[in-house]
Write an enzyme that holds these catalytic residues in place. Structure first.
Site, short mmCIF file in Angstrom:
data_model
loop_
_atom_site.label_atom_id
_atom_site.label_comp_id
_atom_site.label_asym_id
_atom_site.label_seq_id
_atom_site.Cartn_x
_atom_site.Cartn_y
_atom_site.Cartn_z
N HIS A 49 0.85 -1.20 0.00
CA HIS A 49 0.00 0.00 0.00
C HIS A 49 0.88 1.25 0.00
O HIS A 49 2.10 1.17 0.19
CB HIS A 49 -0.93 0.02 1.23
P1 TYD Z 1 -1.42 -2.46 7.67
O1 TYD Z 1 -0.93 -1.05 7.79
O2 TYD Z 1 -2.17 -2.81 6.41
O3 TYD Z 1 -0.24 -3.49 7.86
P2 TYD Z 1 1.13 -3.67 7.04
O4 TYD Z 1 1.32 -2.48 6.15
O5 TYD Z 1 2.18 -3.77 8.09
O6 TYD Z 1 1.01 -4.94 6.29
O7 TYD Z 1 -2.33 -2.77 8.94
C1 TYD Z 1 -2.84 -4.05 9.21
C2 TYD Z 1 -4.09 -3.90 10.07
O8 TYD Z 1 -3.76 -3.26 11.31
C3 TYD Z 1 -5.17 -3.06 9.40
O9 TYD Z 1 -6.43 -3.68 9.70
C4 TYD Z 1 -5.09 -1.74 10.10
C5 TYD Z 1 -4.54 -2.08 11.47
N1 TYD Z 1 -3.71 -1.00 12.03
C6 TYD Z 1 -4.17 -0.23 13.08
O10 TYD Z 1 -5.29 -0.43 13.58
N2 TYD Z 1 -3.36 0.76 13.58
C7 TYD Z 1 -2.14 1.02 13.07
O11 TYD Z 1 -1.41 1.95 13.55
C8 TYD Z 1 -1.67 0.23 11.96
C9 TYD Z 1 -0.33 0.46 11.32
C10 TYD Z 1 -2.49 -0.77 11.47
#
Ligand code: TYD
Length: 135
Positions: A49
C-alpha cells in the site's frame, strides 16, 4: 525518491549499545504513532500500500527484512538489518516488506494517527493518482 537510510546515534558501551530517535532531530517529522511487526511467519509479505499523508521511519530492531519502495516510476529495495539505522519513507510511496528473518522485529514510526482513509491499497489506483500528481 526522497526515501533514504538515516543513521542513528550510537552510544557504544561495553555494557551494551544504545541508539535513539527524537522528533525532528534524527527523523524529519514529529512522531505521532509507533507500532511494530513481530512473529511474521517465514515467506510472508507485509505492506502492499501507499499512504497519502503518513510519513514513516522503519527500523529493524532485531533480525532483518527488505523494504521495496516504488514511486510509480522506479523501485528500490532497502535491506534493513541493524538497529542503529532506519529507512525514512515519505508519503506517496508504494511499499512492500518481505524476506523477514526468524524473530525479526520491525519498529515503525508514523507522522499521523492511524486512518484507513490515508491508505491507497490498490496498485492501479496508486499509479493513476501518481500520474495525476494527486498523491
Ligand atoms: P497495515 O498497515 O495494512 O499493515 P502492514 O502495512 O504492516 O502490512 O495494517 C494491518 C491492520 O492493522 C489493518 O487492519 C489496520 C490495522 N492497524 C491499526 O489499527 N493501527 C495502526 O497503527 C496500523 C499500522 C495498522
Amino acid at each position: 525518491m526522497d526515501a533514504r537510510i538515516i543513521q542513528l546515534p550510537k552510544i557504544l558501551d561495553s555494557r551494551g549499545n544504545l541508539s535513539f530517535v527524537e522528533n525532528l532531530n534524527q527523523i524529519p517529522f514529529a512522531i505521532c504513532r509507533t507500532y511494530w511487526l513481530y512473529d511474521v511467519p517465514g515467506g510472508e509479505c507485509r505492506g502492499g500500500h501507499a499512504y497519502r499523508k503518513n510519513e514513516e521511519f522503519v527500523i529493524a530492531l532485531s533480525g532483518s527484512f527488505d523494504v521495496v519502495l516504488d514511486d510509480g516510476r522506479q523501485k528500490q529495495t532497502y535491506s534493513l538489518n541493524r538497529s542503529y539505522y532506519g529507512l525514512y519513507i515519505p508519503a506517496g510511496v508504494w511499499r512492500e516488506m518481505e524476506n523477514f528473518s526468524t524473530n525479526s522485529l520491525a519498529l515503525e514510526f508514523g507522522s499521523v494517527p492511524f486512518d484507513e482513509l490515508d491508505y491507497v491499497r490498490d496498485y492501479e489506483e496508486f499509479v493513476r493518482l501518481k500520474s495525476h500528481g494527486e498523491i
